[in-house]
Design an enzyme around this catalytic site. Structure first.
Site, PDB file in Angstrom:
ATOM      1  N   GLY A  25       0.813  -1.219   0.000  1.00 57.49           N
ATOM      2  CA  GLY A  25       0.000   0.000   0.000  1.00 57.49           C
ATOM      3  C   GLY A  25       0.841   1.261   0.000  1.00 57.49           C
TER       4      GLY A  25
ATOM      5  NE  ARG B 154      -2.219  -4.395  -0.939  1.00 57.93           N
ATOM      6  CZ  ARG B 154      -1.681  -3.909   0.174  1.00 57.93           C
ATOM      7  NH1 ARG B 154      -0.683  -4.540   0.747  1.00 57.93           N
ATOM      8  NH2 ARG B 154      -2.151  -2.800   0.717  1.00 57.93           N
TER       9      ARG B 154
ATOM     10  CG  ASP C 229       4.164  -7.026   8.471  1.00 61.08           C
ATOM     11  OD1 ASP C 229       3.654  -6.455   7.493  1.00 61.08           O
ATOM     12  OD2 ASP C 229       3.492  -7.688   9.270  1.00 61.08           O
ATOM     13  CG  ASP C 230       3.228  -9.914   4.805  1.00 59.48           C
ATOM     14  OD1 ASP C 230       3.642 -10.726   5.644  1.00 59.48           O
ATOM     15  OD2 ASP C 230       2.027  -9.635   4.653  1.00 59.48           O
TER      16      ASP C 230
ATOM     17  CE  LYS D 152       4.414  -0.025   2.555  1.00 56.53           C
ATOM     18  NZ  LYS D 152       3.493  -0.776   1.716  1.00 56.53           N
ATOM     19  CB  THR D 153       2.999  -0.044   6.618  1.00 62.21           C
ATOM     20  OG1 THR D 153       1.577  -0.141   6.735  1.00 62.21           O
ATOM     21  CG2 THR D 153       3.619  -0.346   7.978  1.00 62.21           C
ATOM     22  CB  ILE D 154      -0.388   4.537   6.383  1.00 66.38           C
ATOM     23  CG1 ILE D 154      -1.403   3.472   5.982  1.00 66.38           C
ATOM     24  CG2 ILE D 154       0.100   5.332   5.191  1.00 66.38           C
ATOM     25  CD1 ILE D 154      -2.784   4.051   5.671  1.00 66.38           C
ATOM     26  CG  ASP D 155      -1.734  -0.463   8.147  1.00 63.72           C
ATOM     27  OD1 ASP D 155      -2.257   0.534   7.616  1.00 63.72           O
ATOM     28  OD2 ASP D 155      -2.018  -1.636   7.821  1.00 63.72           O
TER      29      ASP D 155
ATOM     30  CE  LYS E  33     -28.418  18.654  10.829  1.00 68.95           C
ATOM     31  NZ  LYS E  33     -29.328  19.259   9.888  1.00 68.95           N
TER      32      LYS E  33
ATOM     33  CG  MET F  44      -7.034   2.092   5.493  1.00 71.83           C
ATOM     34  SD  MET F  44      -6.048   2.554   4.093  1.00 71.83           S
ATOM     35  CE  MET F  44      -7.049   1.840   2.802  1.00 71.83           C
TER      36      MET F  44
ATOM     37  NE  ARG G 230      -5.431  -7.354   5.756  1.00 72.00           N
ATOM     38  CZ  ARG G 230      -6.065  -8.125   6.611  1.00 72.00           C
ATOM     39  NH1 ARG G 230      -5.745  -8.105   7.889  1.00 72.00           N
ATOM     40  NH2 ARG G 230      -7.020  -8.932   6.206  1.00 72.00           N
TER      41      ARG G 230
ATOM     42  CD  GLU H 277      -8.651  -1.128   6.767  1.00 73.32           C
ATOM     43  OE1 GLU H 277      -8.935  -0.438   5.789  1.00 73.32           O
ATOM     44  OE2 GLU H 277      -7.521  -1.601   6.964  1.00 73.32           O
TER      45      GLU H 277
HETATM   46  P1  FBP Z   1       0.586  -1.943   3.633  1.00 76.28           P
HETATM   47  O1  FBP Z   1       0.554  -2.824   4.847  1.00 76.28           O
HETATM   48  O2  FBP Z   1       1.002  -2.627   2.400  1.00 76.28           O
HETATM   49  O3  FBP Z   1       1.396  -0.705   3.891  1.00 76.28           O
HETATM   50  O4  FBP Z   1      -0.894  -1.425   3.348  1.00 76.28           O
HETATM   51  C1  FBP Z   1      -1.703  -1.012   4.369  1.00 76.28           C
HETATM   52  C2  FBP Z   1      -3.088  -0.617   3.913  1.00 76.28           C
HETATM   53  O5  FBP Z   1      -3.150   0.759   3.629  1.00 76.28           O
HETATM   54  C3  FBP Z   1      -4.096  -1.010   5.001  1.00 76.28           C
HETATM   55  O6  FBP Z   1      -4.257   0.015   5.931  1.00 76.28           O
HETATM   56  C4  FBP Z   1      -5.311  -1.361   4.200  1.00 76.28           C
HETATM   57  O7  FBP Z   1      -6.093  -2.335   4.834  1.00 76.28           O
HETATM   58  C5  FBP Z   1      -4.758  -1.925   2.927  1.00 76.28           C
HETATM   59  O8  FBP Z   1      -3.496  -1.317   2.744  1.00 76.28           O
HETATM   60  C6  FBP Z   1      -5.622  -1.668   1.732  1.00 76.28           C
HETATM   61  O9  FBP Z   1      -5.087  -2.344   0.643  1.00 76.28           O
HETATM   62  P2  FBP Z   1      -5.342  -1.981  -0.877  1.00 76.28           P
HETATM   63  O10 FBP Z   1      -4.536  -0.768  -1.177  1.00 76.28           O
HETATM   64  O11 FBP Z   1      -4.832  -3.167  -1.603  1.00 76.28           O
HETATM   65  O12 FBP Z   1      -6.796  -1.729  -1.026  1.00 76.28           O
END
Ligand code: FBP
Length: 556
Positions: free
Chosen positions: A83, A147, A177-178, A204-207, A244, A252, A254, A313
């Site tokens: 991602g 991916r 991580d993967d 890297k990962t926003i997560d 109201k 997000m 995962r 998420e």
């Molecule tokens: P990475 O772990 O590859 O950095 O991606 C994280 C992520 O943004 C998750 O937060 C989200 O669930 C997923 O990618 C969404 O995947 P896709 O871009 O394939 O829809």
């Protein structure tokens, strides 16, 4: 292509780097620690990684008295994996500048569309004018991402064949991580084959779930959480103005709830669910809905029929009965893929699944709204997991909360109103212009990757630490990938993987949240972070996330 004024201005931004990376490259030195151990399963991993296990941690410094001769030109290839995360382009820019700084004849290639681009042998050469188009910008569009998972022996052999054909000295894998587990496996594979091609990973990962003792944060987390927090703050202010609506916002992430937690610290919503706590308390879906209903009732009794709820998420997979259901579904769909794909209608699919699920899971599945059932049966990701970003957990919670409140109303136990809106903030944050923190951090990570390559290291993750301090005090270096690994079950067998970091309930960020959430639930205590600022005083533009500051014991 027409450029926005901000994009044009950002081209001129000079990322801040650690003192050790500012010196001329021929004076940089690498200090090595004692041998290291993996986080668990040491003896098994020692066997699996005979050539790369136990390498020392590398720390970069400068030595004014030691001037090395200019290195030979290097050919390096980079790949963006998984991602998008803000700052990826700066990793490539830092790598490019360092490579050219070492030797002006060095070359950098970018494999296109992620790891699949290596297998397809599709790459472009990164030139000075090309890299300049992408400095300090968001996105991965420079070389795109993908991916594809490299796992079969044929794929490993193909990667080697392509790298040899292109005379690549080192491969830089920018991923989560993967992907970095893959980097470790590739580094080992190359050495096993007697090849000297080096492999360096970049976190890297926003997560935010690729972190540990050595890696303080993955890049992209800072910008993504700031982007979401700006939007949440805006919604909070709208809610407090209109008075109201209840806004249920899925964020997000995962699996881990780091994003939701950081956004909660930045915006002080009425409710923020932390999946890891739900799992720890073995909270059922009903109990979770009950806790939201209590907050709605309390606020309503104070005349406040509005509020904001943050939903991570990944929540659905942490609710005990849903976790069991999803795991049974994943196995059923993986082992009967061919047959399942012949079932054309949702009715046929759900009937087939229902007959094969265990008694409890079948009951849970049947009690879910049809739309959620449908989403649970959708295509799996390349790892065989349900794609949680496509499940409308926030809508499920709204429906259940609304039903419960209607029952209470009928009994005369709720006199207020409950009108809810749902949102999902995910893709909005993944390609934003990187915050100064991410722009600086990413550039430094890319530059560091090159120094590790020049130092002949392989099987390492580029690392920059001490991030709660100003950038000139950051510590650059490399962490052996095997140090972060353990064995985990994947599709029925034990595999070496980098351990994912979930939210620690004993950690400082969660404790800060837990100490305030009861007050935030009832009182309207919203904070409005506003948009990311790129120019201005350091406390507005340069401070890292609250999670990072709290974890590092810095003021937050
Ligand atoms: P990475 O772990 O590859 O950095 O991606 C994280 C992520 O943004 C998750 O937060 C989200 O669930 C997923 O990618 C969404 O995947 P896709 O871009 O394939 O829809």
């Amino acid at each position: 292509m027409k450029k926005s004024p901000l994009q044009t201005a950002r081209y001129e931004y000079s990322p801040k780097v650690p003192e050790s990376l500012r010196a001329s490259l021929d004076r940089i030195r690498i200090d090595l620690s004692d041998p290291t151990e993996s986080v668990d399963n040491q003896s098994e991993l020692k066997q699996l990684f005979r050539h790369t296990y136990g390498k020392p941690v590398a720390t970069i410094s400068t030595d004014p008295d030691d001037r090395k001769p200019a290195g030979k030109p290097l050919t390096v290839a980079a790949v963006l994996s998984g991602g998008q995360a803000p700052g990826g382009h700066n990793v490539i820019a830092g790598l490019f500048d360092a490579l050219r700084g070492l030797n002006a004849d060095s070359r950098l290639f970018g494999f296109l569309k992620g790891p699949g681009g290596i297998l397809a042998d599709k790459a472009i050469e990164i030139t000075p004018s090309f890299v300049d188009e992408y400095r300090n910008t968001g996105g991965f569009d420079m070389i795109q991402s993908g991916r594809t998972k490299i796992e079969s022996p044929e794929q490993f052999a193909r990667v080697l064949e392509v790298c040899k054909k292109r005379e690549i000295d080192a491969l830089v894998i920018i991923g989560g991580d993967d992907s970095n587990t893959n980097a470790a496996l590739l580094a080992e594979y190359f050495l096993e084959q007697g090849e000297s091609i080096q492999v360096i990973g970049v976190p890297k990962t926003i997560d935010g779930d690729l972190k540990n003792e050595q890696v303080e944060v993955s890049f992209g987390f800072d910008t993504a959480t700031r982007t979401y927090s700006e939007l949440i703050g805006n919604i909070e202010r709208d809610a407090a103005s209109a008075r109201k609506y209840w806004h249920f916002i899925k964020l997000m992430g995962r699996s881990a709830s780091h994003i939701a937690l950081e956004c909660a610290l930045q915006t002080q919503p009425n409710v923020c669910i932390i999946s890891e706590e739900v799992a720890e308390r073995r909270q059922t879906l009903d109990a979770l809905v009950d806790s939201i209903v209590q907050v709605v009732r309390k606020r309503s009794s104070n005349g406040e029929d509005f509020g904001v709820v943050l939903v991570p998420e990944g929540l659905i997979e942490f609710i005990p009965e849903m976790k069991t259901l999803i795991s049974e579904l994943n196995t059923l769909l993986a082992t009967n893929h061919a047959h399942f794909s012949t079932l054309n209608t949702f009715e046929d699919q759900s009937e087939w699944v229902n007959k094969r699920l265990g008694r409890d899971s079948s009951y849970v599945f049947s009690s879910l709204p049809t739309e959620i059932q449908r989403q649970l049966l959708m295509d799996r990701d390349p790892h065989g997991n349900v794609q949680v970003s496509r499940i409308d957990t926030e809508k499920l919670l709204v429906t259940m909360t609304s039903d419960r409140l209607a029952e209470l109303k009928n009994k005369g136990e709720f006199a207020g109103s409950f009108s809810a809106l749902t949102h999902f903030f995910g893709y909005e944050g993944r390609c934003a212009f990187p915050s100064n923190f991410d722009a600086d951090y990413c550039y430094s990570l890319g530059f560091t990757a090159c120094v590790l390559i020049a130092g002949k290291l392989t099987g390492y993750l580029s690392s920059v630490r001490n991030l709660a301090s100003p950038a000139d005090q950051w510590i650059a270096g490399g962490v052996p990938l095997t140090m972060m690994m353990n064995l985990e079950e994947r599709h029925g067998s034990m595999k070496p993987v980098i351990r994912k970091a979930l939210v620690e309930l004993g950690g400082a960020p969660f404790k800060r949240f837990a100490a305030h959430r009861d007050e935030w639930a009832v009182k309207t205590s919203y904070t409005y972070p506003g948009a990311i600022q790129y120019y201005g005083p350091p406390e507005v533009c340069d401070t890292p996330s609250m999670t990072l500051r709290l974890e590092q014991g810095a003021d937050a």
